[in-house]
Design a protein around this motif. Structure first.
Motif, PDB file in Angstrom:
ATOM      1  N   LEU A 249      37.606  54.558  46.520  1.00  0.00           N
ATOM      2  CA  LEU A 249      36.802  53.552  47.233  1.00  0.00           C
ATOM      3  C   LEU A 249      35.321  53.776  46.947  1.00  0.00           C
ATOM      4  O   LEU A 249      34.571  52.836  46.680  1.00  0.00           O
ATOM      5  N   GLU A 250      34.941  55.068  46.992  1.00  0.00           N
ATOM      6  CA  GLU A 250      33.543  55.434  46.782  1.00  0.00           C
ATOM      7  C   GLU A 250      33.085  55.026  45.376  1.00  0.00           C
ATOM      8  O   GLU A 250      32.054  54.377  45.216  1.00  0.00           O
ATOM      9  N   GLN A 251      33.897  55.368  44.376  1.00  0.00           N
ATOM     10  CA  GLN A 251      33.510  55.088  42.990  1.00  0.00           C
ATOM     11  C   GLN A 251      33.475  53.587  42.727  1.00  0.00           C
ATOM     12  O   GLN A 251      32.582  53.084  42.060  1.00  0.00           O
ATOM     13  N   THR A 252      34.456  52.876  43.291  1.00  0.00           N
ATOM     14  CA  THR A 252      34.496  51.440  43.040  1.00  0.00           C
ATOM     15  C   THR A 252      33.352  50.733  43.763  1.00  0.00           C
ATOM     16  O   THR A 252      32.761  49.784  43.232  1.00  0.00           O
ATOM     17  N   GLY A 253      33.011  51.242  44.959  1.00  0.00           N
ATOM     18  CA  GLY A 253      31.857  50.677  45.678  1.00  0.00           C
ATOM     19  C   GLY A 253      30.599  50.793  44.841  1.00  0.00           C
ATOM     20  O   GLY A 253      29.811  49.846  44.730  1.00  0.00           O
TER      21      GLY A 253
ATOM     22  N   VAL B 215      25.633  55.240  50.331  1.00  0.00           N
ATOM     23  CA  VAL B 215      26.172  54.147  51.141  1.00  0.00           C
ATOM     24  C   VAL B 215      27.674  54.009  50.869  1.00  0.00           C
ATOM     25  O   VAL B 215      28.497  53.902  51.777  1.00  0.00           O
ATOM     26  N   SER B 216      28.026  54.074  49.598  1.00  0.00           N
ATOM     27  CA  SER B 216      29.422  53.914  49.209  1.00  0.00           C
ATOM     28  C   SER B 216      30.280  55.025  49.808  1.00  0.00           C
ATOM     29  O   SER B 216      31.383  54.791  50.316  1.00  0.00           O
ATOM     30  N   ARG B 217      29.741  56.234  49.787  1.00  0.00           N
ATOM     31  CA  ARG B 217      30.469  57.381  50.357  1.00  0.00           C
ATOM     32  C   ARG B 217      30.676  57.180  51.861  1.00  0.00           C
ATOM     33  O   ARG B 217      31.771  57.383  52.383  1.00  0.00           O
TER      34      ARG B 217
ATOM     35  N   LEU C   3      26.856  49.349  44.937  1.00  0.00           N
ATOM     36  CA  LEU C   3      26.353  50.033  46.140  1.00  0.00           C
ATOM     37  C   LEU C   3      25.702  51.368  45.777  1.00  0.00           C
ATOM     38  O   LEU C   3      26.176  52.049  44.849  1.00  0.00           O
ATOM     39  N   PRO C   4      24.662  51.792  46.527  1.00  0.00           N
ATOM     40  CA  PRO C   4      24.120  53.136  46.316  1.00  0.00           C
ATOM     41  C   PRO C   4      25.187  54.183  46.646  1.00  0.00           C
ATOM     42  O   PRO C   4      26.030  53.952  47.531  1.00  0.00           O
TER      43      PRO C   4
END
Ligand code: NAP
Length: 272
Positions: free
Chosen positions: A186-190, A199-201, A195-196
């Motif tokens: 999710l983090e990587q795709t964000g 923020v993504s994390r 997304l920064p």
């Protein structure tokens, strides 16, 4: 807990269990920890006031409950080393080692009552999930002792057959890694969607936490909760359809079955 309790191995799991027990009012004078490393023992004594020793025999001599909290590869040496002394004092043995069968521990320790526990890593944060299995000669009172012990670091559940612990290992033992993988993705795709990183994390982690809490606190099944957050023709439906088209359920079923098979294999290797 009123019984005298000794831990063989004073590492991460022992520390978490001791912390959990003391937070629940256990008497520190009844707890002894044995470990070969004096510095680890000193730290446990300073933090919790428990009795410590570098001598395993001394730790178990008067113990009613002995928690085996060493690495799986050390278990056979430790258990056989205790064999003579526990044959005389006959404590309840509680093992938290992954992949060591209760029947092997009984074989190494004069057929004593054994409870085998399969906790997971979040137990170190006090929010673990543990499956427990008891050999036939464990009493109802001893079952309660082990259940209370593992409940000090999270939730606990009994299994009727030892082979079910392979499934527990595959679902909740290895489970945190599956959720971490999802958070990672999710983090990587964000980030890939603009997304920064920070923020993504945060979006990924807080969403995992929120979904976990909803699943835990709701009376509804995960299926119903998923349906409730999926509007027809909406964004979630588009994502889930893509996952279903790629056969995500079959992939996960295969992965989790592989973990269960590996758990059984490891038990064969450690017990042989
Ligand atoms: N940590 C987890 O998330 C987790 C989750 C599920 C199950 N478990 C199980 O819990 C058990 C303990 O894990 P852990 O994370 O607490 O490991 P750990 O931090 O390595 O603790 C094991 C301790 O036992 C000590 N030890 C080694 N040989 C010994 C001996 N002969 N007598 C007495 N103590 C001895 C080790 O000392 P040295 O450092 O000198 O070797 C170490 O301090 C493992 O069997 C593991 O499978 C752990």
């Amino acid at each position: 807990m009123q019984q005298t309790l000794s831990f063989i191995g004073g590492g991460n799991m022992a520390r978490s269990l001791i912390g959990g027990l003391i937070a629940r009012g256990a008497d520190t004078i009844r707890i002894t920890v044995a470990d070969p490393v004096p510095a680890a023992l000193e730290s446990l004594h300073r933090q919790f006031g428990v009795r410590v020793t570098t001598n395993n025999d001394e730790a178990v001599r008067d113990a009613e409950v002995v928690v085996l909290a060493v690495k799986p590869q050390e278990m056979r040496t430790v258990a056989t080393g205790l064999g003579t002394i526990v044959a005389a004092s006959r404590p309840l043995l509680v093992s938290v080692a992954a992949g060591i069968r209760a029947s092997d521990i009984q074989r190494w320790c004069s057929g004593l009552p054994v409870i085998r526990c399969m906790p997971n890593r979040p137990a170190l944060q006090g929010c673990g999930m543990t499956g427990l299995y008891a050999t036939a000669n464990v009493s109802a009172q001893q079952r309660k002792i082990a259940f209370d012990l593992m409940s000090a670091v999270g939730a606990a559940v009994w299994l009727e057959q030892e082979t079910q612990l392979d499934a527990v290992t595959a679902v909740s033992g290895s489970g945190p890694a599956y959720f971490f993988l999802l958070i990672e993705m999710l983090e990587q795709t964000g980030m890939a969607l603009g997304l920064p990183a920070e923020v993504s994390r945060q979006l990924a982690v807080e969403t995992a936490y929120g979904a976990g809490r909803m699943a835990r606190e709701s009376a509804e099944s995960a299926t119903v909760l998923r349906e409730q957050v999926t509007s027809k023709g909406g964004t979630t439906a588009a994502a889930l359809q893509t996952l279903e088209d790629r056969n995500v359920r079959a992939i996960f079923a295969e992965a989790i079955a592989a973990a269960a098979r590996r758990s059984a294999q490891l038990a064969d290797e450690f017990g042989a």
